[in-house]
Enzyme design. Structure first.
Site, short mmCIF file in Angstrom:
data_model
loop_
_atom_site.label_atom_id
_atom_site.label_comp_id
_atom_site.label_asym_id
_atom_site.label_seq_id
_atom_site.Cartn_x
_atom_site.Cartn_y
_atom_site.Cartn_z
N TYR A 89 0.82 -1.22 0.00
CA TYR A 89 0.00 0.00 0.00
C TYR A 89 0.86 1.27 0.00
O TYR A 89 0.44 2.30 -0.55
CB TYR A 89 -0.99 -0.02 1.17
CG TYR A 89 -2.13 -0.97 0.88
CD1 TYR A 89 -2.14 -2.26 1.41
CD2 TYR A 89 -3.15 -0.60 0.00
CE1 TYR A 89 -3.15 -3.15 1.09
CE2 TYR A 89 -4.16 -1.50 -0.33
CZ TYR A 89 -4.15 -2.77 0.21
OH TYR A 89 -5.15 -3.65 -0.13
N ASN B 288 -12.49 3.06 -5.84
CA ASN B 288 -11.07 3.39 -5.89
C ASN B 288 -10.60 3.97 -4.56
O ASN B 288 -11.39 4.59 -3.83
CB ASN B 288 -10.80 4.41 -7.01
CG ASN B 288 -11.17 3.86 -8.38
OD1 ASN B 288 -11.24 2.64 -8.57
ND2 ASN B 288 -11.44 4.75 -9.31
N ASP C 290 -7.74 5.86 -4.52
CA ASP C 290 -6.98 7.08 -4.79
C ASP C 290 -7.89 8.28 -4.52
O ASP C 290 -9.10 8.13 -4.38
CB ASP C 290 -6.47 7.08 -6.26
CG ASP C 290 -7.62 7.07 -7.27
OD1 ASP C 290 -7.72 6.11 -8.05
OD2 ASP C 290 -8.41 8.04 -7.28
N HIS D 170 -14.51 1.44 -0.52
CA HIS D 170 -13.43 0.50 -0.20
C HIS D 170 -12.32 1.18 0.58
O HIS D 170 -11.21 0.68 0.65
CB HIS D 170 -12.86 -0.12 -1.49
CG HIS D 170 -13.81 -1.07 -2.14
ND1 HIS D 170 -13.63 -1.51 -3.44
CD2 HIS D 170 -14.96 -1.65 -1.71
CE1 HIS D 170 -14.62 -2.34 -3.75
NE2 HIS D 170 -15.44 -2.43 -2.73
N CYS E 65 -7.54 -0.18 18.14
CA CYS E 65 -8.53 0.67 18.83
C CYS E 65 -9.46 1.40 17.88
O CYS E 65 -10.26 2.25 18.30
CB CYS E 65 -7.81 1.68 19.72
SG CYS E 65 -7.06 3.05 18.81
N CYS F 65 0.23 3.40 17.25
CA CYS F 65 -1.02 4.15 16.98
C CYS F 65 -0.95 5.47 17.75
O CYS F 65 -0.58 5.47 18.94
CB CYS F 65 -2.21 3.33 17.46
SG CYS F 65 -3.73 4.29 17.63
N CYS G 176 -3.60 4.81 20.85
CA CYS G 176 -3.42 3.79 21.90
C CYS G 176 -2.00 3.24 21.95
O CYS G 176 -1.72 2.36 22.77
CB CYS G 176 -4.41 2.64 21.67
SG CYS G 176 -3.93 1.52 20.34
N ASN H 57 -17.45 2.11 -20.25
CA ASN H 57 -16.32 1.23 -19.96
C ASN H 57 -15.46 1.08 -21.21
O ASN H 57 -15.91 1.36 -22.32
CB ASN H 57 -16.84 -0.15 -19.52
CG ASN H 57 -15.89 -0.81 -18.53
OD1 ASN H 57 -14.72 -0.49 -18.51
ND2 ASN H 57 -16.42 -1.71 -17.72
N ALA I 102 -11.96 6.17 -20.91
CA ALA I 102 -12.73 7.10 -20.08
C ALA I 102 -12.42 8.56 -20.39
O ALA I 102 -13.31 9.42 -20.31
CB ALA I 102 -12.45 6.81 -18.61
N1 APR Z 1 -11.15 3.66 -19.65
C1 APR Z 1 -12.30 3.05 -19.20
N2 APR Z 1 -12.33 1.82 -18.63
C2 APR Z 1 -11.14 1.18 -18.50
C3 APR Z 1 -9.92 1.72 -18.95
C4 APR Z 1 -9.95 3.02 -19.54
N3 APR Z 1 -8.84 3.62 -19.98
N4 APR Z 1 -8.94 0.80 -18.69
C5 APR Z 1 -9.53 -0.25 -18.11
N5 APR Z 1 -10.86 -0.05 -18.00
C6 APR Z 1 -11.88 -0.94 -17.43
C7 APR Z 1 -11.64 -2.41 -17.72
O1 APR Z 1 -12.26 -2.74 -18.96
C8 APR Z 1 -12.39 -3.05 -16.55
O2 APR Z 1 -13.77 -3.21 -16.84
O3 APR Z 1 -11.78 -0.82 -16.03
C9 APR Z 1 -12.21 -2.04 -15.43
C10 APR Z 1 -11.18 -2.46 -14.40
O4 APR Z 1 -11.69 -3.60 -13.74
P1 APR Z 1 -10.93 -4.09 -12.42
O5 APR Z 1 -9.45 -4.13 -12.69
O6 APR Z 1 -11.64 -5.34 -11.96
O7 APR Z 1 -11.14 -2.92 -11.35
P2 APR Z 1 -12.43 -2.66 -10.47
O8 APR Z 1 -13.68 -3.05 -11.23
O9 APR Z 1 -12.34 -1.27 -9.98
O10 APR Z 1 -12.23 -3.67 -9.23
C11 APR Z 1 -13.21 -3.62 -8.20
O11 APR Z 1 -11.89 -5.17 -6.89
O12 APR Z 1 -9.79 -5.74 -6.29
C12 APR Z 1 -10.94 -5.16 -5.83
O13 APR Z 1 -11.18 -3.52 -4.18
C13 APR Z 1 -10.68 -3.72 -5.46
O14 APR Z 1 -12.00 -1.77 -5.89
C14 APR Z 1 -11.45 -2.93 -6.48
C15 APR Z 1 -12.55 -3.91 -6.88
#
Ligand code: APR
Length: 229
Positions: free
Chosen positions: A53, A89, A91, A106, A117, A133, A136, A198, A216
């Site tokens: 992390y 996410n 971030d 998340h 604690c 911490c 505590c 997507n 995106a």
């Molecule tokens: N623009 C749009 N979509 C995109 C791009 C892009 N440039 N690049 C990748 N993707 C899409 C992929 O097609 C996919 O559908 O983003 C998605 C990423 O999927 P994952 O890697 O599974 O990420 P996510 O869906 O956020 O995972 C959900 O899983 O591991 C856990 O807690 C973690 O929050 C996370 C959760």
């Protein structure tokens, strides 16, 4: 279209240079999620988990919001009605783009939590498993991230927002992880229109009323321009 709920996943931050999880060479192809994203993994090896992390926190701090994050912030500023971003996410790129109404279901890399604690405080750039911490003094500090097997945050508020939504938009998520993957059905049951934005359609065709495919940074600003027209 009074009330909009937007769910975002790793795909919205991909073009800011932050890795996704399940794409080719995604994080889960390079790390064993059982070792770095479960309470059991943390109990076994807290230093490995903090290293994982700390690296993601540094990447996120060094990354910048992209045109998709900025478009969603503009939509919140310029459009009447309620807009809630529920992000998977960890971030803070939505906030750094100017979005204000954001729920991190998340958790967040910017947060630290004491496993002993439950005290929470702003995470330093790098966390150390031996650091006490601040409340505590137990050496049990962890990232304030929801791991597999733990309960996501803000679920009551999210359920209420989905129930009230007129439009549900899923952006950049593979729809592999529940409960987020079930939000589209909850919104549909409440009568909302549903849109997936997507890289390519993530689910069985027909689950969403409408699908916009592409990166995106192209598709989200175009959709926001359409909404503001
Ligand atoms: N623009 C749009 N979509 C995109 C791009 C892009 N440039 N690049 C990748 N993707 C899409 C992929 O097609 C996919 O559908 O983003 C998605 C990423 O999927 P994952 O890697 O599974 O990420 P996510 O869906 O956020 O995972 C959900 O899983 O591991 C856990 O807690 C973690 O929050 C996370 C959760």
């Amino acid at each position: 279209m009074e009330r909009i709920v937007i769910l975002t996943g790793a795909g919205i931050s991909a073009e800011s240079g932050l890795g996704t999880f399940r794409d080719k060479d995604g994080l889960w192809t390079r790390y064993d999620l059982n070792e770095v994203a479960t309470p059991e993994g943390f109990a076994r090896n807290p230093r490995l988990v903090h290293d994982f992390y700390n690296a993601r926190r540094a990447n996120a701090l060094d990354a910048s919001p992209n045109a998709a994050h900025e478009a969603l912030a503009r939509l919140e500023r310029e459009r009447a009605g309620e807009l809630l971003i529920v992000t998977q996410n960890v971030d803070d790129l939505h906030e750094r783009a100017g979005s204000r109404n954001v729920l991190h279901m998340h958790g967040a890399l910017a947060g630290a939590l004491c496993a002993a604690c439950d005290h929470r405080w702003p995470a330093p750039r790098a966390m150390d498993p031996d650091a006490p911490c601040p409340a505590c003094a137990a050496p049990r500090t962890r990232p304030d991230i929801v791991w597999f097997g733990e309960i996501p945050y803000h679920m009551d508020q999210i359920a209420e927002a989905l129930w009230q939504a007129d439009l549900f938009v899923s952006i950049g998520t593979s729809g592999e992880v529940y409960p987020a993957a079930g939000f589209v059905q909850e919104a549909q049951a409440a009568g909302a229109e549903t849109l997936e934005i997507n890289l390519e359609p993530s689910r069985v065709p027909g689950l969403f009323d409408r699908v916009i495919a592409g990166p995106a940074t192209d598709t989200v600003p175009n959709w926001v321009a359409e909404m503001l027209a």
